[in-house]
Design a protein around this motif. Structure first.
Motif, mmCIF file in Angstrom:
data_model
loop_
_atom_site.group_PDB
_atom_site.id
_atom_site.type_symbol
_atom_site.label_atom_id
_atom_site.label_comp_id
_atom_site.label_asym_id
_atom_site.label_seq_id
_atom_site.Cartn_x
_atom_site.Cartn_y
_atom_site.Cartn_z
ATOM 1 N N ALA A 114 4.812 6.180 -2.522
ATOM 2 C CA ALA A 114 5.547 5.705 -3.698
ATOM 3 C C ALA A 114 6.952 5.235 -3.355
ATOM 4 O O ALA A 114 7.481 4.309 -3.993
ATOM 5 C CB ALA A 114 5.616 6.814 -4.749
ATOM 6 N N HIS A 144 8.197 1.657 -3.388
ATOM 7 C CA HIS A 144 8.215 1.033 -4.723
ATOM 8 C C HIS A 144 9.388 1.534 -5.575
ATOM 9 O O HIS A 144 9.609 1.018 -6.671
ATOM 10 C CB HIS A 144 6.911 1.328 -5.463
ATOM 11 N N LEU A 145 10.099 2.551 -5.094
ATOM 12 C CA LEU A 145 11.162 3.175 -5.879
ATOM 13 C C LEU A 145 12.553 2.827 -5.368
ATOM 14 O O LEU A 145 13.554 3.280 -5.931
ATOM 15 C CB LEU A 145 10.985 4.704 -5.870
ATOM 16 N N ASP A 199 14.500 6.060 -6.576
ATOM 17 C CA ASP A 199 13.979 7.048 -5.645
ATOM 18 C C ASP A 199 14.642 8.412 -5.869
ATOM 19 O O ASP A 199 13.964 9.433 -6.019
ATOM 20 C CB ASP A 199 14.124 6.579 -4.192
ATOM 21 N N LEU A 255 5.448 8.944 -9.674
ATOM 22 C CA LEU A 255 4.973 7.555 -9.716
ATOM 23 C C LEU A 255 5.447 6.778 -10.944
ATOM 24 O O LEU A 255 5.236 5.564 -11.015
ATOM 25 C CB LEU A 255 3.439 7.546 -9.691
ATOM 26 N N THR A 306 7.515 3.415 -10.462
ATOM 27 C CA THR A 306 7.185 2.485 -9.375
ATOM 28 C C THR A 306 7.101 1.041 -9.864
ATOM 29 O O THR A 306 7.338 0.102 -9.095
ATOM 30 C CB THR A 306 5.859 2.875 -8.709
ATOM 31 N N SER A 362 9.664 -1.963 -9.387
ATOM 32 C CA SER A 362 9.704 -2.780 -8.175
ATOM 33 C C SER A 362 9.149 -4.176 -8.408
ATOM 34 O O SER A 362 9.372 -5.076 -7.587
ATOM 35 C CB SER A 362 8.919 -2.096 -7.053
#
Length: 228
Positions: free
Chosen positions: A43, A46-47, A53, A84, A87, A90
């Protein structure tokens, strides 16, 4: 005539390390389970946008604390979902994200896009880790509506929604919001309080929110700032 006073050391002279209990003997310490570490590794790429994140890790801690207090919730749903849930940002151009989440909500279409894309990414990641299909679909359903859906689908959904919002009142959340919108610390606190307290679903989350807000507000009190 008064005697001179001796300065008092702020450091205790003896070693107290033998009195510190092991990590597994105290409450409240959170770390990612092996299952969740595997999710995080997939993940994290995508963060890496707008501090999502760091946000997701702090939200994970809040979700873990809430899940432990709420019977009927399931860690195997709550914790993957919170890792998740963002995400999908992104897939949104970075320059448009703040317009989507700013007070007033100028781009609900982008908020919705990050939910649907987040659900898609979650299905891919969890599928690659051989999660049960029923769990994948429940987690994806939570992500697909975690911001835009006004009601909670389940206790697990309620925890994800609450942990996501509670982050705003953490020190990291307040600093992040302050930087996003060019606010001072008091403005950021008032904005976050207004957007958090009345939107929570669970009693433990409401108690956490009041505690976090109390500490943050006293950090700004003149009595506290005068102490340096």
């Amino acid at each position: 005539m008064s005697l001179p006073t001796e300065s008092t050391s702020t450091r205790y002279a003896a070693d107290v390390s033998a009195r510190i209990p092991p990590r597994d003997a105290v409450q409240g310490i959170v770390e990612l389970a092996p299952r969740d570490r595997a999710i995080w590794e997939l993940a994290a790429p995508h963060l890496d946008v707008r501090d999502n994140d760091v946000h997701s890790l702090y939200a994970y801690g809040l979700a873990a604390a809430l899940q432990a207090l709420l019977p009927g919730s399931r860690a195997e749903i709550v914790l993957p979902a919170i890792l998740l849930h963002d995400t999908g940002w992104s897939t949104v151009p970075d320059k448009l994200i703040l317009a989507a989440i700013a007070p007033g909500g100028g781009r609900p279409d982008l908020v919705r896009r990050h939910e649907t894309e987040g659900a898609r990414i979650a299905r891919q990641i969890l599928g690659s880790l051989d999660f049960p299909e029923t769990d994948i679909e429940e987690i994806a359903a939570i992500i697909d509506g975690h911001d835009s859906r006004p009601e909670a689908l389940s206790p697990d959904d309620a925890i994800v929604k609450d942990a996501d919002k509670l982050w705003r009142l953490t020190p990291h959340g307040l600093r992040t919001v302050q930087g996003w919108f060019g606010l001072d610390a008091d403005q950021a606190l008032r904005l976050c309080c207004a957007r958090v307290h009345d939107s929570l679903f669970t009693e433990p989350a409401r108690a956490m929110a009041r505690g976090l807000a109390a500490v943050a507000s006293l950090d700004l009190a003149p009595e506290r700032t005068a102490l340096g």
